[in-house]
Scaffold this motif. Sequence first.
Motif, PDB file in Angstrom:
ATOM      1  N   ASP A 243       0.866  -1.179   0.000  1.00 37.03           N
ATOM      2  CA  ASP A 243       0.000   0.000   0.000  1.00 37.03           C
ATOM      3  C   ASP A 243       0.900   1.225   0.000  1.00 37.03           C
ATOM      4  N   ASP A 244       0.555   2.254  -0.766  1.00 38.36           N
ATOM      5  CA  ASP A 244       1.442   3.421  -0.834  1.00 38.36           C
ATOM      6  C   ASP A 244       1.187   4.444   0.272  1.00 38.36           C
ATOM      7  N   HIS A 245       0.244   4.181   1.178  1.00 42.01           N
ATOM      8  CA  HIS A 245      -0.014   5.109   2.275  1.00 42.01           C
ATOM      9  C   HIS A 245       0.633   4.577   3.556  1.00 42.01           C
ATOM     10  N   PRO A 246       1.708   5.222   4.030  1.00 43.33           N
ATOM     11  CA  PRO A 246       2.413   4.737   5.224  1.00 43.33           C
ATOM     12  C   PRO A 246       1.505   4.622   6.446  1.00 43.33           C
ATOM     13  N   LEU A 247       0.567   5.551   6.584  1.00 41.46           N
ATOM     14  CA  LEU A 247      -0.338   5.536   7.736  1.00 41.46           C
ATOM     15  C   LEU A 247      -1.206   4.280   7.730  1.00 41.46           C
ATOM     16  N   PHE A 248      -1.722   3.914   6.555  1.00 46.02           N
ATOM     17  CA  PHE A 248      -2.561   2.724   6.481  1.00 46.02           C
ATOM     18  C   PHE A 248      -1.720   1.458   6.646  1.00 46.02           C
ATOM     19  N   ARG A 249      -0.513   1.438   6.076  1.00 42.16           N
ATOM     20  CA  ARG A 249       0.374   0.289   6.290  1.00 42.16           C
ATOM     21  C   ARG A 249       0.635   0.102   7.776  1.00 42.16           C
ATOM     22  N   GLY A 250       0.864   1.212   8.480  1.00 41.96           N
ATOM     23  CA  GLY A 250       1.099   1.148   9.929  1.00 41.96           C
ATOM     24  C   GLY A 250      -0.104   0.600  10.679  1.00 41.96           C
TER      25      GLY A 250
END
Length: 196
Positions: free
Chosen positions: A6-13
């Motif tokens: 996923d390119d969104h770090p917040l969602f990956r976290g």
Amino acid sequence: TILIADDHPLFRGALRQAIGTLMPDARVMEASGMDEVGSLLAASREVDLILLDLTMPGVQGFSGLIYLRAQHPELPVVIVSASEEPTVIRRALEFGASGFIPKSLDVDQIGAAIQAVLAGDTWIPPDIDLSGSEDAESADLIRRLATLTPQQVRVLMMLSEGLLNKQIAYELGVSEATVKAHVSAILDKLGVDSRT
């Protein structure tokens, strides 16, 4: 081992945290684009599940899913998306996804979905109705795409990015004549007249 793409770090976290809470022994790897996914899969044969976003660098629509199904047919791929459209979910399953997790789900639901897929089941949100009819044109296209070889899927993805045969040949480490043969086969299998 679970690979979050996923390119969104917040969602990956958030996904990493959800997985860590529900499966503390799980190893989590992260990728922000398809190139990174390919590199991680080449370096590690231990991946048990991929959580794949439909919109990130190197992916257009279902191209990432189609590519992963062609390259790694044994590896379950679950789509994680902001979309909750039944047609998108149905299409993801038709292209070989093992599940579909809307980004709106809470941690417990995400965990239940991941555990169901790891147990060999297919998971979609229980409140989604997929009984609507699929149009014949889309069904035919899906059938045609399924006939492409893994290398043809790679070439098709590069064509969709606008690369020339010479550039594709360089990227894949093959001759331009080989790329031309793949392009001809792709056009024939998809029933189209030109790369445009």
